[in-house]
Design a protein around this motif. Sequence first.
Motif, PDB file in Angstrom:
ATOM      1  N   SER A 126       0.829  -1.214   0.000  1.00 36.86           N
ATOM      2  CA  SER A 126       0.000   0.000   0.000  1.00 36.86           C
ATOM      3  C   SER A 126       0.860   1.259   0.000  1.00 36.86           C
ATOM      4  CB  SER A 126      -0.936  -0.001   1.210  1.00 36.86           C
ATOM      5  OG  SER A 126      -0.199   0.017   2.423  1.00 36.86           O
ATOM      6  N   ARG A 127       2.062   1.185   0.537  1.00 34.31           N
ATOM      7  CA  ARG A 127       2.969   2.340   0.576  1.00 34.31           C
ATOM      8  C   ARG A 127       3.957   2.340  -0.591  1.00 34.31           C
ATOM      9  NH1 ARG A 127       5.523   1.523   6.256  1.00 34.31           N
ATOM     10  NH2 ARG A 127       6.932   3.130   5.467  1.00 34.31           N
ATOM     11  N   ASN A 128       3.807   1.381  -1.493  1.00 34.29           N
ATOM     12  CA  ASN A 128       4.682   1.282  -2.670  1.00 34.29           C
ATOM     13  C   ASN A 128       6.168   1.220  -2.263  1.00 34.29           C
ATOM     14  OD1 ASN A 128       2.499   1.405  -4.531  1.00 34.29           O
ATOM     15  ND2 ASN A 128       2.445   3.641  -4.318  1.00 34.29           N
ATOM     16  N   VAL A 129       6.455   0.422  -1.277  1.00 31.84           N
ATOM     17  CA  VAL A 129       7.842   0.269  -0.832  1.00 31.84           C
ATOM     18  C   VAL A 129       8.622  -0.503  -1.892  1.00 31.84           C
ATOM     19  CG1 VAL A 129       9.339  -0.780   0.900  1.00 31.84           C
ATOM     20  CG2 VAL A 129       7.229   0.364   1.601  1.00 31.84           C
ATOM     21  N   ASP A 130       9.784   0.024  -2.259  1.00 33.88           N
ATOM     22  CA  ASP A 130      10.632  -0.615  -3.270  1.00 33.88           C
ATOM     23  C   ASP A 130      11.973  -0.960  -2.614  1.00 33.88           C
ATOM     24  OD1 ASP A 130      11.923  -1.539  -5.466  1.00 33.88           O
ATOM     25  OD2 ASP A 130      11.796   0.310  -6.639  1.00 33.88           O
ATOM     26  N   LEU A 131      12.275  -2.242  -2.574  1.00 32.10           N
ATOM     27  CA  LEU A 131      13.514  -2.704  -1.945  1.00 32.10           C
ATOM     28  C   LEU A 131      14.601  -3.043  -2.960  1.00 32.10           C
ATOM     29  CD1 LEU A 131      11.971  -5.127   0.738  1.00 32.10           C
ATOM     30  CD2 LEU A 131      12.555  -2.708   1.006  1.00 32.10           C
ATOM     31  N   SER A 132      14.394  -2.700  -4.222  1.00 32.73           N
ATOM     32  CA  SER A 132      15.356  -3.095  -5.259  1.00 32.73           C
ATOM     33  C   SER A 132      16.720  -2.449  -5.054  1.00 32.73           C
ATOM     34  CB  SER A 132      14.813  -2.727  -6.638  1.00 32.73           C
ATOM     35  OG  SER A 132      14.561  -1.331  -6.728  1.00 32.73           O
ATOM     36  N   VAL A 133      16.771  -1.388  -4.271  1.00 32.27           N
ATOM     37  CA  VAL A 133      18.046  -0.710  -4.047  1.00 32.27           C
ATOM     38  C   VAL A 133      19.030  -1.602  -3.288  1.00 32.27           C
ATOM     39  CG1 VAL A 133      17.363   0.339  -1.850  1.00 32.27           C
ATOM     40  CG2 VAL A 133      19.037   1.505  -3.296  1.00 32.27           C
ATOM     41  N   VAL A 134      18.565  -2.657  -2.656  1.00 28.97           N
ATOM     42  CA  VAL A 134      19.478  -3.517  -1.891  1.00 28.97           C
ATOM     43  C   VAL A 134      20.477  -4.223  -2.803  1.00 28.97           C
ATOM     44  CG1 VAL A 134      17.735  -3.864  -0.098  1.00 28.97           C
ATOM     45  CG2 VAL A 134      17.941  -5.517  -1.961  1.00 28.97           C
ATOM     46  N   SER A 135      20.186  -4.258  -4.104  1.00 27.60           N
ATOM     47  CA  SER A 135      21.120  -4.893  -5.039  1.00 27.60           C
ATOM     48  C   SER A 135      22.335  -4.009  -5.302  1.00 27.60           C
ATOM     49  CB  SER A 135      20.419  -5.201  -6.364  1.00 27.60           C
ATOM     50  OG  SER A 135      19.352  -6.095  -6.172  1.00 27.60           O
ATOM     51  N   LEU A 136      22.233  -2.717  -4.962  1.00 29.05           N
ATOM     52  CA  LEU A 136      23.294  -1.767  -5.292  1.00 29.05           C
ATOM     53  C   LEU A 136      24.083  -1.316  -4.074  1.00 29.05           C
ATOM     54  CD1 LEU A 136      21.161   0.458  -7.701  1.00 29.05           C
ATOM     55  CD2 LEU A 136      22.612  -1.497  -8.304  1.00 29.05           C
TER      56      LEU A 136
END
Length: 224
Positions: A126-136
């Motif tokens: 619901s908060r559109n949390v994006d965790l993709s940054v953990v790859s960088l």
Amino acid sequence: MTELSMRCAAALSASLVLLLAFGGQALAQRGPAPAPGESKAKTVAKPKPKVETKQQAPAQPAPPSAPSVVMPDGEKIVLLVRTTLNTLNDAIQTGNYTVLRDRGAPGFREANSAARLSQIFSDFASRNVDLSVVSLISPQLTETPVLDQDKGMLNIKGYFPTQPVQINFELLYQAVEGRWRLFGLSVQPSNAEPSPAPATPTPEAPNPTPEAPSPNSDAPKSQP
């Protein structure tokens, strides 16, 4: 007595002696007759007791000892954390938590269905949390990883120093058939702490009004 009579009497005596001799030999062979009322003893051979020889079963080989659990190196720990959070991010973005559940340890799968995981992390979606940054970005550990060799458990705690939201995590893994499987996780995005300002003098503002601190968001947690 005439001569003929004397010869017949001698022949009769010789026959009687011969008969008695043969009769005595037969009696000697038969043995003495039992006394009256005495039964003949019969000698019966006793059967020899059977000696049972049991064949010993071959010794069973000792079961192989369970492989010892060792602490993974730093590179492996970073890979575990990134893989778990990337899998969680894919589930948040797609709404499908089946892969996250299937990659867990048996205890994790038994305690959490895909629907339950979706409900736990519904606030992230619901908060559109994006965790993709953990790859960088490399994770920063707040505590030394703890390994429980008896239970085969590995606990990793730290955060990703992302801006403006910092990603805090605590992950629990279980060694299953030589591989680390997710057993529990807690992920908490929070406002990142601001970097310290340079030490330059600033004029003092009269009567400053204090600002209320921003509350941290609640942390979804899934542990069996």
